[in-house]
Design a protein around this motif. Structure first.
Motif, short mmCIF file in Angstrom:
data_model
loop_
_atom_site.label_atom_id
_atom_site.label_comp_id
_atom_site.label_asym_id
_atom_site.label_seq_id
_atom_site.Cartn_x
_atom_site.Cartn_y
_atom_site.Cartn_z
N GLY A 720 49.16 10.11 31.21
CA GLY A 720 47.95 9.56 31.63
C GLY A 720 47.46 10.22 33.18
O GLY A 720 46.44 10.04 33.68
N ASP A 721 48.66 10.45 33.88
CA ASP A 721 48.34 11.05 35.19
C ASP A 721 48.76 12.32 35.54
O ASP A 721 48.31 13.09 36.66
CB ASP A 721 49.19 10.20 36.10
N ASP A 722 49.89 13.11 34.51
CA ASP A 722 50.25 14.48 35.09
C ASP A 722 49.20 15.37 34.92
O ASP A 722 48.21 15.18 34.23
CB ASP A 722 51.28 14.76 34.03
N LEU A 723 49.09 16.46 35.72
CA LEU A 723 48.12 17.48 35.86
C LEU A 723 48.49 18.90 35.56
O LEU A 723 49.90 18.97 36.08
CB LEU A 723 47.36 17.35 37.29
N ALA A 724 47.82 19.46 34.91
CA ALA A 724 47.97 21.01 34.91
C ALA A 724 46.94 21.62 35.69
O ALA A 724 45.85 21.59 35.62
CB ALA A 724 47.76 21.42 33.40
N PHE A 725 47.67 22.67 36.45
CA PHE A 725 46.87 23.59 37.42
C PHE A 725 46.30 24.72 36.71
O PHE A 725 47.44 25.51 36.40
CB PHE A 725 47.32 23.48 38.69
N VAL A 726 45.30 25.24 36.32
CA VAL A 726 45.02 26.14 35.52
C VAL A 726 44.09 27.06 36.47
O VAL A 726 43.21 26.69 36.80
CB VAL A 726 44.55 25.85 34.20
N TRP A 727 44.42 28.35 36.49
CA TRP A 727 43.93 29.36 37.30
C TRP A 727 42.81 30.21 36.41
O TRP A 727 43.22 30.68 35.43
CB TRP A 727 44.52 30.39 38.13
N LEU A 728 41.63 30.47 37.11
CA LEU A 728 40.67 31.20 36.31
C LEU A 728 40.83 32.59 37.30
O LEU A 728 40.08 32.19 38.50
CB LEU A 728 39.38 30.70 36.22
N GLU A 729 41.04 33.59 36.85
CA GLU A 729 41.06 34.70 37.74
C GLU A 729 40.28 35.95 36.93
O GLU A 729 40.56 36.35 35.91
CB GLU A 729 42.65 35.24 37.90
N LEU A 730 39.66 36.56 37.74
CA LEU A 730 39.11 37.91 37.49
C LEU A 730 40.12 38.98 37.72
O LEU A 730 39.86 39.48 39.26
CB LEU A 730 37.86 38.24 38.08
N ALA A 731 40.91 39.36 36.95
CA ALA A 731 42.17 40.18 37.30
C ALA A 731 42.44 41.17 36.11
O ALA A 731 42.10 41.02 35.22
CB ALA A 731 43.25 39.30 37.35
N ASP A 732 43.14 42.15 36.55
CA ASP A 732 43.99 43.09 35.74
C ASP A 732 45.06 42.48 34.70
O ASP A 732 45.55 41.30 35.17
CB ASP A 732 43.97 44.41 36.03
N GLU A 733 45.81 43.24 33.90
CA GLU A 733 46.88 42.71 33.17
C GLU A 733 47.95 42.39 34.07
O GLU A 733 49.09 41.80 33.54
CB GLU A 733 46.99 43.86 32.11
N HIS A 734 48.14 43.03 35.17
CA HIS A 734 49.02 42.95 36.11
C HIS A 734 48.89 41.62 37.16
O HIS A 734 49.87 41.39 37.93
CB HIS A 734 49.52 44.11 36.97
N GLY A 735 47.81 41.14 36.76
CA GLY A 735 47.50 39.82 37.56
C GLY A 735 46.97 40.05 39.14
O GLY A 735 46.69 39.41 39.85
N GLU A 736 46.58 41.25 39.16
CA GLU A 736 45.84 41.65 40.49
C GLU A 736 44.47 41.33 40.34
O GLU A 736 43.71 41.46 39.63
CB GLU A 736 45.87 43.18 40.73
N VAL A 737 44.01 40.41 41.25
CA VAL A 737 42.54 39.66 41.47
C VAL A 737 41.59 40.70 42.33
O VAL A 737 42.00 40.98 43.37
CB VAL A 737 42.80 38.32 42.10
#
Length: 820
Positions: A720-737
């Motif tokens: 009921g308290d744990d959290l997931a931090f989820v990034w929304l990124e405008l990035a390519d397949e290598h993770g470059e934002v």
């Protein structure tokens, strides 16, 4: 706890689910605690909190919970423990007043004896009034923003919040002295036994009899493993209270063994070893979660700060949460925990200065009781930039506060953040306590023009002249009396005094309690060689809500503002080494270079899309450069590149071509600067010492950008308290934002979690962190999911207006009990 048999033993359980809330203009709705009621309020330029509180209105909130009490509840001493409520608070149980208080950061225990109906439904109501704004110089949030616990203890029990511990070291051995207060009708001759465990191994045992309500025990620990930020080792201490062999109560506590010494000849010693504090000031909010204090968010923030190279935090300007202190214990961060920003002189209209004389003892007692078993807490701060300290009355307050804290905990030093320029101006203008009586509308305690806010604005205009003013004789006269009352003299923005004050006051130990990032090269060159100076705390390690825009660089603002804070819709301070989502910037790169922690050069680039625009800088941010070489549409524009390094020189390469080589390290302020027309590709920085390459780093441009989801954790726990931090990124397949890409994204969350907060690090926005739609900033936004009570799978789906959509699954697993 609903429906469980309480039994005669001790139980402490969360009392956080199945609440409802209503407020003015809003219907009653279900909420779980912790809960920031201010976060969803509509902001406006006319909001009474103004720039201090990020233009939130504040209000009055009525929390309600129906609790089915067990049939055997009468056999227990019951209480509710509130870790923090923002606003004037009244608790009612079954329509009977149980407690009232008005202190945002004080822990309060509300006894329930005689108020609870056994085996029946009971109604708990908490009325929180936070409508009088501004109530602080920063965003406080509103409502029950920290956790609530239901505590059931035997009639005779150990006061677990009052246990005191001291460690004495002799070589590799330790002696642990434990004071165990016993509450209820204890008898002389009751026995408390203690066992110290290292993992599953018993390393020490001791027994002591209760005398006058306290048992004193001494545990010898051979070959002890001492706690430090570098090696944060923790033990478990099991305490058992018995009478004639029959157990009455038992508690288990997590502790660390460590010794602390301060002295002008050697500075700060932890376990006999000299330590310099590489510190970050931190506020209490958690960005897109507002003021709500979640354990997962506190651990995440502490972990990122530690991994970045900080070894210490200073709470600014209020006591840290229990969860953050647990994180500092486990991860390894030294803590200077601070009591308050306000004494008897107001800084904002409703900040509680008018009741300071009545409340400071309860607030200080709460802080010390919370802190003293935490090995991470090495020092208490009793205040911050209180101009009263230039007066005899203020010095007397400092003396009383220090004595009071030492009576509760004699093993930790006491400091305060003192601003020399503030005190000098206050002394020169004959500052007196405000005795203006309350007005008919309730407005009272008019803020002084001599305040931290005013001094910040002046310092921003004066720049380096602030150090000159802080060195004047008047500044010394206005501060020396209060410094004499402190174990450690806290210097805010007065590092140029360090060497001279060491000669002038040979018994003084100095800590830089607040400083500017851009001045760290000069500060640290004084900290390292001067034994009486024990470290530095930058403002701030983590960005925060409120004090809007004091660290934000503005482009083409039209005209230069006479004020430091920015107008609506400014939201964040903009002064953090990390932004509110946890992305580091140039100030952190500078710190790491100065501290010698960077193994390779750190490349930072000022916003290329803003090249040529007139910029209004602020002293509270050394640079607005970011770690990116992805600026689509900016081809041919001049890029300003900053490479932070302790190396003698740095060479810069763009797509394999040599741009140039510049000095770095101490002689260049630890930064090499380059200008080059932007072109996509790869930017490489190479560090050199003695003609040899020491290391290299690179940045690359993004290609084929789309909306992508990325979770920091694959699974969270169903508590009921744990959290997931989820990034929304405008990035390519290598993770470059991509920095120049922007999208408005809608979220849908289904399954075993719900959306707790969603937003970006944009310095100004009219969007709400409580809505499922938000616009990215510099290619990013952050969604925080809160786990349900029940294992399963959560699906998050993000749909952008321009860059497509993505979906992600997060596992919600059964709680392990060992999350952190």
């Amino acid at each position: 706890m609903t429906g469980d048999a309480m039994g005669s033993g001790r139980r402490v359980v969360p009392f956080t689910d199945s609440w409802t809330i209503d407020s003015t203009g809003a219907p009653r709705r279900a909420v779980d605690l912790p809960h920031d009621a201010m976060l969803a309020e509509p902001r406006s330029a006319a909001a009474p909190s103004g720039s201090h509180g990020a233009y939130f209105p504040g209000g009055r909130y009525r929390y309600r919970k129906v609790w089915q009490a067990p049939a055997d509840v009468a056999a227990q001493r019951l209480s509710l423990r509130f870790e923090g409520v923002a606003g004037r608070t009244r608790v009612r149980v079954n329509d009977v007043d149980a407690a009232t208080w008005d202190s945002t950061y004080r822990e309060v225990e509300v006894p329930l004896g005689g108020l609870v109906r056994a085996g029946a439904e009971n109604v708990i109501e908490v009325d929180v009034d936070n409508s009088a704004q501004p109530s602080s110089r920063w965003y406080t949030g509103s409502g029950i923003y920290r956790r609530v616990w239901l505590e059931a203890v035997p009639a005779i029990h150990v006061d677990r919040h009052g246990v005191a511990l001291t460690t004495r070291r002799s070589g590799s051995d330790a002696t642990v002295r434990v004071g165990v207060p016993v509450l209820g009708d204890s008898e002389d001759g009751d026995v408390v036994s203690a066992a110290l465990f290292d993992a599953d191994v018993t390393v020490a045992r001791a027994t002591g009899s209760v005398a006058h309500g306290v048992a004193q025990l001494e545990l010898p620990v051979p070959q002890a493993t001492f706690w430090s930020a570098e090696r944060p080792h923790l033990y478990e201490l099991a305490l058992r209270l018995a009478r004639h062999g029959r157990e009455l109560d038992a508690v288990t506590l997590r502790i660390g063994l460590r010794t602390i010494e301060v002295g002008p000849e050697f500075g700060l010693r932890v376990n006999g070893e000299t330590v310099l504090l590489r510190g970050a000031c931190v506020h209490h909010d958690n960005g897109v979660l507002g003021a709500a204090t979640f354990r997962a968010a506190e651990f995440r923030r502490a972990r990122l700060l530690k991994d970045a190279g900080y070894n210490a935090v200073r709470s600014a300007h209020n006591p840290l949460s229990r969860d953050f202190l647990d994180a500092c214990d486990e991860i390894g961060l030294y803590v200077v925990d601070e009591l308050t920003d306000v004494w008897f002189r107001s800084k904002t209209a409703f900040d509680g200065a008018d009741r300071f004389a009545e409340t400071w003892r309860d607030d200080a007692r709460s802080m010390v009781r919370k802190d003293r078993l935490h090995p991470s807490v090495i020092m208490y701060s009793i205040g911050n930039e209180n101009a009263e300290t230039s007066t005899a009355d203020g010095v007397a307050v400092a003396r009383d506060l220090r004595a009071f804290v030492h009576d509760l905990d004699a093993d930790r030093a006491v400091t305060a953040g003192v601003n020399f320029m503030l005190n000098a101006i206050a002394a020169r203008t004959g500052m007196k306590a405000d005795t203006t009586p309350p007005k008919a509308d309730g407005t009272q305690n008019r803020p002084s023009w001599i305040s931290s806010t005013m001094i910040n604005a002046i310092a921003n205009r004066l720049g380096r002249l602030t150090q000159l003013l802080s060195r004047l004789p008047g500044a010394d006269r206005a501060t020396r009396d209060v410094m004499a009352e402190l174990d450690v003299a806290g210097y805010n923005y007065a590092w140029s005094r360090y060497e001279a004050d060491g000669r002038r006051y040979p018994t003084r130990v100095i800590l830089g309690t607040e400083s500017l990032f851009g001045e760290l090269p000069e500060i640290w060159s004084r900290v390292e060689p001067l034994p009486h100076v024990i470290g530095d705390f930058a403002w701030t390690g983590w960005d925060y809500l409120g004090e809007t825009g004091i660290g934000t660089w503005e482009y083409d603002a039209g005209r230069r503002s006479s004020l430091l804070a920015k107008p609506y819709p400014a939201l964040v301070a903009g002064s953090g080494a990390f932004d509110i989502t946890g992305v580091p910037g140039a100030p952190l790169a500078l710190q790491r270079a100065v501290w010698g922690l960077a193994s390779v050069p750190a490349i930072m680039v000022r916003p290329v899309d803003l090249t040529g625009a007139k910029v209004q800088r602020t002293s509270w941010r050394s640079s607005d450069a970011v770690a990116s070489w992805s600026w689509s549409g900016c081809e041919g524009r001049v890029a300003e590149i900053e490479v932070y390094s302790a190396d003698e020189s740095v060479e810069l390469l763009l797509n394999g071509r040599r741009v140039g080589r510049r000095p770095a390290g101490p002689r260049a302020g630890f930064v090499a600067r380059f200008r080059v027309p932007y072109e996509p590709g790869e930017l490489v920085a190479v560090g050199y010492r003695d003609g040899r390459e020491t290391g290299r780093s690179s940045l690359r441009s993004a290609e084929a950008v789309s909306l992508r989801l990325r979770s920091e954790a694959a699974a969270i726990e169903a508590d009921g308290d744990d959290l997931a931090f989820v990034w929304l990124e405008l990035a390519d397949e290598h993770g470059e934002v991509e920095m120049c890409a922007t999208d408005t994204v809608s979220l849908t969350v289904t399954g075993s979690a719900r959306l707790a907060g969603f937003g970006s690090a944009a310095p100004a926005t009219e969007e709400s962190f409580a809505d499922p739609e938000h616009t990215t900033y510099r290619g990013r936004a952050l969604a925080v999911l809160r786990a349900a009570r029940g294992a399963g799978v959560t699906e998050i789906e993000a749909t952008g207006a321009h860059f497509g959509s993505d979906r992600l699954l997060v596992q919600v697993i059964e709680p392990s009990g060992q999350r952190y």
